[in-house]
Write a protein that holds these residues in place. Structure first.
Motif, PDB file in Angstrom:
ATOM      1  N   GLN A  62       2.342   1.838  -3.563  1.00 41.02           N
ATOM      2  CA  GLN A  62       1.222   2.362  -4.548  1.00 41.02           C
ATOM      3  C   GLN A  62       0.668   3.845  -3.980  1.00 41.02           C
ATOM      4  OE1 GLN A  62      -1.981  -0.722  -3.410  1.00 41.02           O
ATOM      5  NE2 GLN A  62      -1.540  -1.744  -5.141  1.00 41.02           N
ATOM      6  N   ARG A  63       0.894   4.041  -2.861  1.00 40.54           N
ATOM      7  CA  ARG A  63       0.774   5.496  -2.584  1.00 40.54           C
ATOM      8  C   ARG A  63       1.761   6.462  -3.155  1.00 40.54           C
ATOM      9  NH1 ARG A  63      -0.617   3.629   2.622  1.00 40.54           N
ATOM     10  NH2 ARG A  63       1.453   4.063   3.459  1.00 40.54           N
ATOM     11  N   LEU A  64       3.009   5.783  -3.151  1.00 45.21           N
ATOM     12  CA  LEU A  64       4.211   6.539  -3.585  1.00 45.21           C
ATOM     13  C   LEU A  64       4.255   6.434  -5.247  1.00 45.21           C
ATOM     14  CD1 LEU A  64       6.829   5.408  -1.255  1.00 45.21           C
ATOM     15  CD2 LEU A  64       5.759   7.784  -1.338  1.00 45.21           C
ATOM     16  N   GLY A  65       3.125   6.145  -5.907  1.00 55.03           N
ATOM     17  CA  GLY A  65       3.049   5.688  -7.238  1.00 55.03           C
ATOM     18  C   GLY A  65       3.832   4.645  -8.060  1.00 55.03           C
ATOM     19  N   THR A 113       7.172   3.687   4.711  1.00 52.41           N
ATOM     20  CA  THR A 113       7.068   4.552   3.499  1.00 52.41           C
ATOM     21  C   THR A 113       8.497   5.009   3.562  1.00 52.41           C
ATOM     22  OG1 THR A 113       4.796   5.007   3.675  1.00 52.41           O
ATOM     23  CG2 THR A 113       6.150   6.758   2.813  1.00 52.41           C
ATOM     24  N   ASP A 115       6.540   7.172   9.686  1.00 53.44           N
ATOM     25  CA  ASP A 115       6.216   5.817   8.860  1.00 53.44           C
ATOM     26  C   ASP A 115       7.443   5.236   8.157  1.00 53.44           C
ATOM     27  OD1 ASP A 115       5.044   4.092   7.060  1.00 53.44           O
ATOM     28  OD2 ASP A 115       3.786   5.281   6.170  1.00 53.44           O
ATOM     29  N   HIS A 120       4.440   0.634  -8.899  1.00 55.45           N
ATOM     30  CA  HIS A 120       3.777  -0.979  -8.934  1.00 55.45           C
ATOM     31  C   HIS A 120       4.419  -1.851  -8.266  1.00 55.45           C
ATOM     32  CE1 HIS A 120       1.337  -3.856 -10.909  1.00 55.45           C
ATOM     33  NE2 HIS A 120       2.484  -4.373 -11.192  1.00 55.45           N
ATOM     34  N   LYS A 143       0.725  -1.229   0.122  1.00 53.30           N
ATOM     35  CA  LYS A 143       0.000   0.107   0.013  1.00 53.30           C
ATOM     36  C   LYS A 143       0.874   1.070  -0.082  1.00 53.30           C
ATOM     37  CE  LYS A 143      -4.342  -1.883   2.199  1.00 53.30           C
ATOM     38  NZ  LYS A 143      -5.206  -1.959   3.314  1.00 53.30           N
ATOM     39  N   ALA A 144       1.955   1.187   0.791  1.00 53.49           N
ATOM     40  CA  ALA A 144       2.696   2.299   0.742  1.00 53.49           C
ATOM     41  C   ALA A 144       3.400   2.662  -0.649  1.00 53.49           C
ATOM     42  CB  ALA A 144       3.798   2.032   1.816  1.00 53.49           C
ATOM     43  N   LYS A 203      11.047   4.958   0.132  1.00 51.73           N
ATOM     44  CA  LYS A 203      11.750   6.022  -0.422  1.00 51.73           C
ATOM     45  C   LYS A 203      13.144   5.953  -0.492  1.00 51.73           C
ATOM     46  CE  LYS A 203       9.988   9.867   1.202  1.00 51.73           C
ATOM     47  NZ  LYS A 203       9.134  10.868   2.243  1.00 51.73           N
TER      48      LYS A 203
END
Length: 411
Positions: free
Chosen positions: A24-27, A303, A300, A29, A21-22, A307
């Motif tokens: 996907q939130r960051l764009g 996430t 988080d 796949h 999910k993290a 990054k």
């Protein structure tokens, strides 16, 4: 322009979906590479991409990553250590091969070998328990006598507290050595046992990103001889001086092991001589700890790890100061799970963040003496230790389960 992908080597029952999910939130796949994707329920439940591949085979993983790279822009590679910590070293090698951000493979590989880790820490002057390496039952007994009973026996390579046991006398020592060396324990390399001094005192865990200690939590085990977590609390109730000592020792451990990149967690026992290092893990801790850290501090780590893996800038600033805790439901006998419920009532208690059950009624329960004995947990958060504890106990009181004993279920 190709879509950016994040490759995940294997999955994780607690934090695997959080990573997905993290990402996907960051764009990104997310694509999972696994020897058995069906073992991770969240993949099928969320229609997530997964590729079956032997994750013990580095060449096979390189091939699949290259194949993915023909369709996607592979932004980063990471993964999860479950039963086998070697996944951490495999991921590091993949990152190095594809010139992607990642830790030093040699440092990670040394860290995953608990004996090599102990040697490096001791050489650097870090406080560690007395230890010996043994390859057979005779060596185990000699090492235990030399160190002094009780001792801890554990595989030199492994994870999840699998095969770890407190041996209080020679009978228990012989029994567990026989278990580890007699074919009941799965070894991915030559059998090597770490015989270790039993260090007693409160248990703490330092959660680190890069060289920065982000959070220190307190943990409690159930009854010996096994080491199964019962409760985790963030932040640990430490004085400023105690916090500083643990942070200082943590940084010295990273320096000794050459671990200056990415997430790590270090377990300590607080003794009369201060913090003693029980274990350094070159990865983010599993279980509910990342969520507890986010509830307690607003950071988080999942996430931020993604990054880091994809070369983006991190933000590790703490946004608030709360107290979060998780209490585990642990099977107390072998048998068949008749029922497990009360989650709706527990979830309705103000301050409850999450209720999670790992099993469903009719499941077979065969305790292993490690993290696989968990059948669920309750997670809570509030502004204070006292309030969080009260919420946790109230919510936990609603949870009910029963197990019908079955003498035919093997350990």
């Amino acid at each position: 322009m190709p879509r950016r992908a994040l490759i995940l080597v294997e999955g994780h029952r607690d934090i695997g979906l959080l990573y997905v999910k993290a990402a996907q939130r960051l764009g990104l796949h997310p694509i999972t590479l696994s020897a058995d994707p069906t073992q991770y329920d969240y993949l099928a439940a969320n229609s997530l991409g997964a590729i079956r591949v032997d994750t013990d085979n580095l060449d096979a993983l390189m091939y699949e990553c290259s194949r993915i790279g023909a369709t996607y822009d592979v932004a980063g590679i990471t993964g999860f250590a479950g039963l086998d910590e070697s996944v951490c070293a495999t991921v590091a090698k993949l990152c190095r091969h594809f010139d992607l951000p990642g830790p030093d493979p040699t440092s990670v590989e040394r860290c995953c070998n608990k004996f090599a880790q102990r040697q490096l820490l001791a050489k650097a002057g870090a406080p560690v328990p007395a230890y010996r390496l043994a390859a057979n039952a005779t060596d185990v007994e000699s090492a235990a006598v030399e160190i002094g009973l009780p001792v801890i026996l554990k595989p030199a390579v492994g994870g999840g507290s699998i095969g770890v046991r407190l041996c209080r006398d020679l009978d228990e020592l012989t029994e567990h050595a026989t278990h580890l060396l007699g074919g009941r324990h799965t070894w991915r390399s030559s059998p090597r046992i770490l015989v270790e001094e039993f260090v007693q005192g409160p248990l703490y865990g330092a959660n680190i990103m890069g060289n920065e200690v982000i959070a220190i939590g307190a943990a409690e085990f159930g009854s010996p001889p096994h080491f199964v977590f019962r409760k985790i609390t963030h932040p640990a109730p430490l004085t400023d001086k105690e916090h500083e000592r643990i942070a200082d020792v943590s940084v010295s451990c990273l320096r000794a092991l050459g671990l200056d990149w990415g997430p790590k967690n270090i377990e300590f026992r607080w003794t009369k001589r201060g913090p003693v290092v029980i274990e350094v893990n070159p990865r983010l801790t599993g279980g509910p700890s990342p969520q507890l850290i986010q509830l307690a501090h607003g950071v988080d780590l999942i996430t931020e790890h993604i990054k880091l893996v994809t070369g983006d800038e991190l933000d590790l600033r703490k946004r608030h100061s709360h107290v979060a805790a998780a209490q585990f439901l642990v099977a107390d006998r072998d048998g068949t799970l008749n029922c497990i419920d009360g989650d709706a009532q527990a979830a309705a208690v103000p301050g409850v963040a999450e209720i999670k059950f790992y099993v469903e009624p009719s499941a077979r329960i065969a305790r292993k003496g490690d993290y696989r004995d968990f059948i669920g947990y309750v997670m809570t958060a509030s502004p204070s230790h006292a309030e969080t504890e009260a919420i946790l106990q109230r919510a936990f009181s609603f949870i009910r389960w029963s197990i019908t004993p079955c003498s035919t279920l093997g350990k």
